[in-house]
Design a protein around this motif. Structure first.
Motif, PDB file in Angstrom:
ATOM      1  N   GLY A  17      -6.867  -0.880 -16.269  1.00 29.62           N
ATOM      2  CA  GLY A  17      -5.462  -0.516 -16.466  1.00 29.62           C
ATOM      3  C   GLY A  17      -5.269   0.976 -16.256  1.00 29.62           C
ATOM      4  N   ASN A  18      -4.505   1.325 -15.239  1.00 25.60           N
ATOM      5  CA  ASN A  18      -4.207   2.730 -14.950  1.00 25.60           C
ATOM      6  C   ASN A  18      -2.860   3.065 -15.595  1.00 25.60           C
ATOM      7  N   TRP A  19      -2.905   3.837 -16.659  1.00 22.25           N
ATOM      8  CA  TRP A  19      -1.659   4.154 -17.394  1.00 22.25           C
ATOM      9  C   TRP A  19      -0.822   5.197 -16.664  1.00 22.25           C
ATOM     10  N   LYS A  20      -1.399   5.839 -15.660  1.00 17.37           N
ATOM     11  CA  LYS A  20      -0.686   6.913 -14.924  1.00 17.37           C
ATOM     12  C   LYS A  20      -0.172   7.957 -15.932  1.00 17.37           C
ATOM     13  N   MET A  21       0.990   8.564 -15.674  1.00 15.94           N
ATOM     14  CA  MET A  21       1.473   9.590 -16.611  1.00 15.94           C
ATOM     15  C   MET A  21       2.431   8.954 -17.624  1.00 15.94           C
ATOM     16  N   GLY A 109      -8.982   9.407  -5.600  1.00 17.69           N
ATOM     17  CA  GLY A 109      -8.199   9.110  -4.399  1.00 17.69           C
ATOM     18  C   GLY A 109      -7.118   8.073  -4.583  1.00 17.69           C
ATOM     19  N   HIS A 110      -6.590   7.983  -5.814  1.00 15.88           N
ATOM     20  CA  HIS A 110      -5.438   7.095  -5.990  1.00 15.88           C
ATOM     21  C   HIS A 110      -4.355   7.511  -4.987  1.00 15.88           C
ATOM     22  N   SER A 111      -3.598   6.567  -4.506  1.00 12.58           N
ATOM     23  CA  SER A 111      -2.614   6.890  -3.451  1.00 12.58           C
ATOM     24  C   SER A 111      -1.610   7.941  -3.927  1.00 12.58           C
ATOM     25  N   GLU A 112      -1.368   7.988  -5.255  1.00 15.72           N
ATOM     26  CA  GLU A 112      -0.440   9.021  -5.751  1.00 15.72           C
ATOM     27  C   GLU A 112      -1.078  10.405  -5.674  1.00 15.72           C
ATOM     28  N   ARG A 113      -2.370  10.497  -5.803  1.00 17.65           N
ATOM     29  CA  ARG A 113      -3.069  11.777  -5.602  1.00 17.65           C
ATOM     30  C   ARG A 113      -3.054  12.132  -4.108  1.00 17.65           C
ATOM     31  N   TYR A 181      -8.773  -1.519  -3.467  1.00 18.41           N
ATOM     32  CA  TYR A 181      -7.819  -1.608  -2.350  1.00 18.41           C
ATOM     33  C   TYR A 181      -6.417  -1.647  -2.939  1.00 18.41           C
ATOM     34  N   GLU A 182      -5.658  -0.580  -2.658  1.00 17.52           N
ATOM     35  CA  GLU A 182      -4.296  -0.506  -3.175  1.00 17.52           C
ATOM     36  C   GLU A 182      -3.336  -0.196  -2.038  1.00 17.52           C
ATOM     37  N   PRO A 183      -2.742  -1.220  -1.443  1.00 12.30           N
ATOM     38  CA  PRO A 183      -1.775  -0.951  -0.381  1.00 12.30           C
ATOM     39  C   PRO A 183      -0.583  -0.189  -0.957  1.00 12.30           C
ATOM     40  N   TRP A 185       2.406   0.270  -0.128  1.00 13.49           N
ATOM     41  CA  TRP A 185       3.698  -0.427  -0.136  1.00 13.49           C
ATOM     42  C   TRP A 185       3.803  -1.444  -1.270  1.00 13.49           C
ATOM     43  N   ALA A 186       2.685  -1.743  -1.916  1.00 14.32           N
ATOM     44  CA  ALA A 186       2.715  -2.735  -3.004  1.00 14.32           C
ATOM     45  C   ALA A 186       2.642  -2.087  -4.382  1.00 14.32           C
ATOM     46  N   ILE A 187       2.588  -0.759  -4.439  1.00 14.97           N
ATOM     47  CA  ILE A 187       2.415  -0.088  -5.729  1.00 14.97           C
ATOM     48  C   ILE A 187       3.760   0.202  -6.374  1.00 14.97           C
ATOM     49  N   GLY A 188       3.966  -0.407  -7.531  1.00 10.72           N
ATOM     50  CA  GLY A 188       5.180  -0.155  -8.307  1.00 10.72           C
ATOM     51  C   GLY A 188       6.443  -0.666  -7.637  1.00 10.72           C
ATOM     52  N   GLY A 226      -5.257  -3.673  -6.244  1.00 11.13           N
ATOM     53  CA  GLY A 226      -4.191  -3.128  -7.085  1.00 11.13           C
ATOM     54  C   GLY A 226      -2.882  -3.051  -6.332  1.00 11.13           C
ATOM     55  N   GLY A 227      -1.792  -3.294  -7.047  1.00  7.32           N
ATOM     56  CA  GLY A 227      -0.459  -3.219  -6.443  1.00  7.32           C
ATOM     57  C   GLY A 227       0.411  -4.333  -6.995  1.00  7.32           C
ATOM     58  N   SER A 228       1.261  -3.996  -7.993  1.00  9.90           N
ATOM     59  CA  SER A 228       2.186  -4.960  -8.590  1.00  9.90           C
ATOM     60  C   SER A 228       1.502  -6.210  -9.146  1.00  9.90           C
ATOM     61  N   VAL A 229       0.310  -6.023  -9.720  1.00  6.85           N
ATOM     62  CA  VAL A 229      -0.371  -7.159 -10.358  1.00  6.85           C
ATOM     63  C   VAL A 229       0.298  -7.467 -11.695  1.00  6.85           C
ATOM     64  N   LYS A 230       0.514  -8.751 -11.930  1.00  7.84           N
ATOM     65  CA  LYS A 230       1.073  -9.245 -13.189  1.00  7.84           C
ATOM     66  C   LYS A 230       0.237 -10.466 -13.589  1.00  7.84           C
ATOM     67  N   LEU A 246      -9.271  -6.185 -10.727  1.00  5.72           N
ATOM     68  CA  LEU A 246      -7.895  -5.713 -10.500  1.00  5.72           C
ATOM     69  C   LEU A 246      -7.713  -4.312 -11.062  1.00  5.72           C
ATOM     70  N   LEU A 247      -6.906  -3.515 -10.378  1.00  4.52           N
ATOM     71  CA  LEU A 247      -6.480  -2.217 -10.911  1.00  4.52           C
ATOM     72  C   LEU A 247      -4.972  -2.334 -11.129  1.00  4.52           C
ATOM     73  N   VAL A 248      -4.601  -2.333 -12.397  1.00  4.94           N
ATOM     74  CA  VAL A 248      -3.242  -2.686 -12.790  1.00  4.94           C
ATOM     75  C   VAL A 248      -2.508  -1.434 -13.257  1.00  4.94           C
ATOM     76  N   GLY A 249      -1.314  -1.205 -12.765  1.00  2.00           N
ATOM     77  CA  GLY A 249      -0.521  -0.065 -13.208  1.00  2.00           C
ATOM     78  C   GLY A 249       0.455  -0.487 -14.288  1.00  2.00           C
ATOM     79  N   GLY A 250       1.722  -0.690 -13.897  1.00  2.00           N
ATOM     80  CA  GLY A 250       2.804  -0.975 -14.844  1.00  2.00           C
ATOM     81  C   GLY A 250       2.471  -2.038 -15.885  1.00  2.00           C
ATOM     82  N   ALA A 251       1.861  -3.133 -15.452  1.00  2.00           N
ATOM     83  CA  ALA A 251       1.602  -4.240 -16.391  1.00  2.00           C
ATOM     84  C   ALA A 251       0.523  -3.893 -17.418  1.00  2.00           C
TER      85      ALA A 251
HETATM   86  O1  LIG Z   1      -1.250   2.062  -8.624  1.00  2.00           O
HETATM   87  C1  LIG Z   1      -1.545   1.047  -9.238  1.00  2.00           C
HETATM   88  C2  LIG Z   1      -2.738   1.000 -10.095  1.00  2.00           C
HETATM   89  O2  LIG Z   1      -3.550   2.116  -9.893  1.00  2.00           O
HETATM   90  C3  LIG Z   1      -0.701  -0.156  -9.177  1.00  2.00           C
HETATM   91  O3  LIG Z   1       0.459   0.092  -9.886  1.00  2.00           O
HETATM   92  P1  LIG Z   1       1.470  -1.104 -10.213  1.00  2.00           P
HETATM   93  O4  LIG Z   1       0.619  -2.206 -10.815  1.00  2.00           O
HETATM   94  O5  LIG Z   1       2.450  -0.528 -11.180  1.00  2.00           O
HETATM   95  O6  LIG Z   1       2.056  -1.533  -8.904  1.00  2.00           O
END
Ligand SMILES: O=C(CO)COP(=O)(O)O
Length: 271
Positions: A17-21, A109-113, A181-183, A185-188, A226-230, A246-251
């Motif tokens: 789970g990547n909590w981001k900021m 190397g997260h895509s946001e970085r 693998y985090e496309p 276009w699928a992140i958030g 990773g990318g919009s996993v629920k 899985l690498l999960v962001g929002g969820a």
């Molecule tokens: O960037 C992500 C995990 O590192 C994916 O984020 P979301 O699950 O919010 O799309």
């Protein structure tokens, strides 16, 4: 991926789970406590699926204290690290500090970085090496943007990010690596790469490692999507035989949702 022993190679599924900021240190502790209780209540076997969280740096000391105090089996890591070990690098965080805080992993190397901070493949390669210097397992993230995907160059693009990120590593180091693998276009976005897309890319990344190193080394590497996993789509994605987690962001910010991703029935199949 339907078990903890993926064929010949033991690739323990990793749900991260990547909590981001998000979440200050008080909120972070509350979420982690709730997650641990939920998983304990469900009788989660951490040997069958490893669970990791990636809090903001300012949360890590609190997370360490909770994990140690309550003897939690959840592991944790940093969202980034400096390529340097110490010195005049204002604002940066050394892998040495992360190791001291008991981190197991670090995202690189997260895509946001890559996008927001313009991190290059060359820089990321030195971050991967810094992680290994401090006994941290790097989770090297790679993935294409929408234009690359639409042009049909997604495999080539993502494979080349992987190749550049691991330049100069030994086979032993590569065998310990985790790749996500985090496309982009699928992140958030709510857009999810289909299970076949996730499997296609994870297989291509593994094949590349096989040709750069050898099949045995490639067989040890855990590949995450990773990318919009629920909870609703996790199971289908995890069915891919090269998808090891899985690498999960929002969820991952919702303890109940993240716990049901961790507990997805496919993780629990015994072979
Ligand atoms: O960037 C992500 C995990 O590192 C994916 O984020 P979301 O699950 O919010 O799309």
């Amino acid at each position: 991926m339907t078990s903890s022993t993926n064929g010949k190679y033991d690739r323990r599924p990793l749900i991260a789970g990547n909590w981001k900021m998000n979440l200050d240190h008080v909120q972070g502790i509350t979420l982690l406590q709730k997650l641990a209780w939920t998983l304990d209540d469900a009788g989660h076997d951490y040997q069958r699926a490893e669970v990791a969280v990636f809090p903001p740096f300012t949360d890590l000391r609190g997370v360490q204290t909770l994990v140690r105090g309550d003897d939690l089996q959840v592991v944790y890591g940093g969202q980034d690290l400096s390529p340097h070990d110490s010195g005049a690098y204002t604002g940066d965080i050394s892998g040495q500090f992360l190791e001291k805080l008991g981190c197991t992993y670090v995202l690189v190397g997260h895509s946001e970085r890559r996008a927001i901070h313009q991190e290059t493949d060359e820089l990321l390669n030195s971050k991967v090496k810094a992680a290994f210097r401090h006994n941290l397992t790097p989770i090297l993230c790679a993935g294409e943007g929408l234009e690359v995907r639409q042009a049909g160059n997604h495999v080539e693009h993502t494979v080349s990010q992987l190749r550049a990120g691991i330049d100069g590593l030994t086979a032993e180091q590569v065998g310990q690596l985790v790749v996500a693998y985090e496309p982009v276009w699928a992140i958030g976005t709510g857009e999810v790469a289909g299970p076949d897309d996730a499997q296609e890319m994870c297989a291509a990344l593994r094949a590349e490692l096989g040709s750069l190193y050898d099949a045995e080394t490639a067989g040890k590497v855990r590949m995450l999507y990773g990318g919009s996993v629920k909870a609703a789509n996790a199971g289908a994605i995890l069915k891919g035989k090269d998808v090891d987690g899985l690498l999960v962001g929002g969820a991952s910010l919702d303890a109940a949702e993240f716990a049901s991703i961790v507990r997805f029935e496919h993780l629990l199949v015994t072979d």
